[in-house]
Scaffold this motif. Structure first.
Motif, PDB file in Angstrom:
ATOM      1  N   PRO A 305      39.195  41.736  44.075  1.00  0.00           N
ATOM      2  CA  PRO A 305      39.631  40.558  44.844  1.00  0.00           C
ATOM      3  C   PRO A 305      40.628  40.941  45.926  1.00  0.00           C
ATOM      4  CG  PRO A 305      39.572  40.050  42.505  1.00  0.00           C
ATOM      5  CD  PRO A 305      39.304  41.527  42.616  1.00  0.00           C
ATOM      6  N   ASN A 306      40.498  40.299  47.060  1.00  0.00           N
ATOM      7  CA  ASN A 306      41.232  40.707  48.261  1.00  0.00           C
ATOM      8  C   ASN A 306      42.693  40.246  48.237  1.00  0.00           C
ATOM      9  OD1 ASN A 306      41.677  41.865  50.710  1.00  0.00           O
ATOM     10  ND2 ASN A 306      40.552  40.351  51.899  1.00  0.00           N
ATOM     11  N   LYS A 307      43.421  40.688  47.209  1.00  0.00           N
ATOM     12  CA  LYS A 307      44.858  40.442  47.104  1.00  0.00           C
ATOM     13  C   LYS A 307      45.509  41.690  46.537  1.00  0.00           C
ATOM     14  CE  LYS A 307      44.344  35.454  46.297  1.00  0.00           C
ATOM     15  NZ  LYS A 307      44.594  34.341  45.341  1.00  0.00           N
ATOM     16  N   LYS A 308      46.656  42.077  47.086  1.00  0.00           N
ATOM     17  CA  LYS A 308      47.292  43.319  46.658  1.00  0.00           C
ATOM     18  C   LYS A 308      47.641  43.317  45.171  1.00  0.00           C
ATOM     19  CE  LYS A 308      49.201  44.848  51.076  1.00  0.00           C
ATOM     20  NZ  LYS A 308      50.430  45.230  51.828  1.00  0.00           N
ATOM     21  N   LYS A 309      48.036  42.175  44.658  1.00  0.00           N
ATOM     22  CA  LYS A 309      48.409  42.116  43.236  1.00  0.00           C
ATOM     23  C   LYS A 309      47.187  42.270  42.326  1.00  0.00           C
ATOM     24  CE  LYS A 309      48.226  37.048  42.863  1.00  0.00           C
ATOM     25  NZ  LYS A 309      48.996  35.832  42.524  1.00  0.00           N
ATOM     26  N   GLN A 310      45.978  42.194  42.901  1.00  0.00           N
ATOM     27  CA  GLN A 310      44.754  42.354  42.124  1.00  0.00           C
ATOM     28  C   GLN A 310      44.265  43.807  42.091  1.00  0.00           C
ATOM     29  OE1 GLN A 310      42.732  39.745  40.507  1.00  0.00           O
ATOM     30  NE2 GLN A 310      44.743  38.793  40.653  1.00  0.00           N
TER      31      GLN A 310
END
Length: 526
Positions: A305-310
């Motif tokens: 998923p396109n989120k750094k925390k992911q």
């Protein structure tokens, strides 16, 4: 070095060592019997069976207890070292050395290039009769294409080559004036046999938008964006719709008011595929750092998923409708500085390999019972690192003199614990090869383990004699009876360590007489 905050600090206790690796069939195939049956011509009329039998024999020899791998050759170089199918390449593929003989033997060495030329990339093409190495040259005086060739890759393996240019960058003055370069890069596509031009196309930002990179793979044009978006287009459809003129290498051509020979300087190869409108879109998806893989049976894809925390979380979805597979969110419960990685198994089984610092998961994709339209992810087997559960005690003394002890969990990639660094697959012997490294005192020690690809059973472990520095770049190749370790040290110093298989004849000689007697009895009955 600043430590990266782990995603999770709690994880389940690992199973005991004895319960970690599933056991497959325990019966050991008889090498002597196989060799004797081969000598009697049992497989002469079965196409391919003889080759498979030979590789099965080699696998048994590699994995038997008496077999060792000896470091037979070590060398160092100031230029990159590459290995491809039994051949070692030095000096940017100019010097070729065979690794098949007991001692590596030089096969050829190309003459030095003029200072105006240099090799940027190379690609190996081979067939049962002959083997070629394609090289991409950059020259100041003699240019084949109208751009600097920088990267070579297979579009269709062993059939179609894609030559990719360096990305165009606007001059500093133009950037300050707000003038942007519209053409990002060029792609030249060739058939290998006979060597012929398919076409050259440009990736233009006016057509595709603010694109950051593009490549060709299996007839698909893949375009990537800084936002994480990945778009797929059919290269065949683009060729049929936008090719302006068919060009043949070595033939005269008139282009833009100039006549010349296609492929020769100074005429070069014109860009004959001009995309004037957005081509039909096949597929698009958004993923962190444009990471995107397709594989499995039926087709599935893996993204983050396109989120750094992911980061470190992987979604496995069906390509036909983007539906998430059951148990399709895979996140390894590890606490480490380096991220785990995942990919489709190269054995074409449709399985998935998920590698972390202390475990290698082999996942399988299967239909859900009573629902053939949906699929699920389940564990096939897991390979665990050989570790002890060690927890350090942090001791502090309060102002009143009271001693306080607090347990601190170590990182999963702690250098003093065995950590997986490389996982590969030897397709001819059907073995998984795993490199595990442990820091002992001031230096690291590595060993290469061979696991059964079907069950995950540990079959053989080979210690590497050289030290392993985790701060260096490493490549390890296992190819039939060879193991090669290529190491890149600081200041572009490359080291090569070659290991060859050595069989102890003692055990085989003891078994030979008994097996010959068994074979004679078998033949007499037949």
């Amino acid at each position: 070095m600043a430590a990266v905050a782990p995603r999770r600090t709690e994880r389940a206790l690992e199973p005991p060592r004895s319960a970690r690796v599933p056991m497959g069939p325990t019966r050991k195939p008889n090498v002597c019997l196989r060799l004797s049956r081969r000598a009697l011509g049992f497989y002469a009329r079965d196409a391919g069976v003889g080759q498979r039998m030979n590789l099965g024999i080699l696998r048994e020899l590699v994995c038997q207890e008496s077999t060792t791998f000896k470091n037979v050759w070590t060398t160092h170089s100031k230029t990159p070292i590459a290995y491809e199918r039994g051949r070692i390449y030095f000096n940017n593929y100019r010097c070729c050395v065979s690794s098949v003989a007991t001692e590596p033997r030089k096969l050829y060495e190309m003459p030095k290039c003029p200072r105006s030329e240099k090799i940027e990339d190379a690609l190996l093409w081979e067939c049962p009769v002959v083997r070629f190495v394609f090289r991409a040259f950059v020259s100041k005086n003699k240019v084949c294409l109208h751009f600097f060739e920088r990267y070579l890759s297979w579009d269709t393996p062993q059939e179609v080559i894609a030559v990719k240019s360096a990305q165009n960058k606007s001059p500093a003055g133009a950037r300050q004036a707000g003038i942007q370069q519209s053409v990002l890069l060029y792609l030249a596509v060739f058939h290998v046999l006979p060597f012929s031009l398919i076409g050259i196309l440009e990736i233009n930002k006016r057509i595709f938008g603010n694109v950051t990179d593009a490549t060709l793979s299996h007839g698909i044009l893949i375009v990537m964006y800084s936002s994480g978006l990945v778009r797929l287009y059919s290269f065949q459809a683009i060729t049929e719709q936008f090719m302006q003129q068919k060009l043949d290498l070595g033939c005269a051509c008139r282009w833009g008011g100039t006549t010349g020979t296609v492929g020769e300087a100074p005429f070069g190869i014109p860009c004959n595929i001009k995309i004037t409108d957005v081509p039909p879109l096949l597929f698009e998806v958004s993923s962190l750092e444009n990471a995107f893989q397709i594989g499995g049976h039926p087709w599935h894809y893996i993204i983050t998923p396109n989120k750094k925390k992911q980061k470190g979380v992987f979604h496995i979805c069906a390509l036909k409708d983007n539906s998430l597979a059951k148990n399709g969110i895979q996140e390894m419960e590890c606490c480490s500085l380096e991220s785990d990685w995942i990919y489709f198994h190269p054995d074409a089984s449709g399985r998935i390999v998920h590698v972390g610092p202390n475990q290698v998961k082999i996942l399988k994709l299967s239909e859900i019972e009573n629902n053939s339209s949906q699929h699920q992810i389940s564990e096939d087997f897991v390979i665990w690192a050989n570790r002890e559960n060690k927890n350090k005690n942090l001791v502090t003394v309060t102002a009143s003199g009271r001693i306080v002890k607090k347990k601190v969990n170590l990182l999963d990639d702690d250098p003093e614990q065995e950590t997986f660094k490389i996982v590969d697959y030897e397709d001819e012997l059907d073995l998984l090869s795993v490199v595990a490294v442990t820091q002992i005192d001031a230096e690291g020690k590595a060993h290469l383990d061979f696991h059964c690809n079907e069950y995950g059973t540990l079959l053989k472990s080979i210690p590497l004699v050289e030290s392993w520095d985790v701060t260096y770049s490493h490549e390890v190749y296992f190819d039939r009876d060879l193991v090669l370790h290529i190491e890149q040290k600081p200041n572009r110093v490359f080291s090569l360590y070659v290991y060859q298989m050595i069989c102890d004849p003692g055990e085989e000689e003891e078994e030979a007489e008994a097996e010959e007697e068994i074979l004679n009895r078998t033949c007499s009955k037949e």
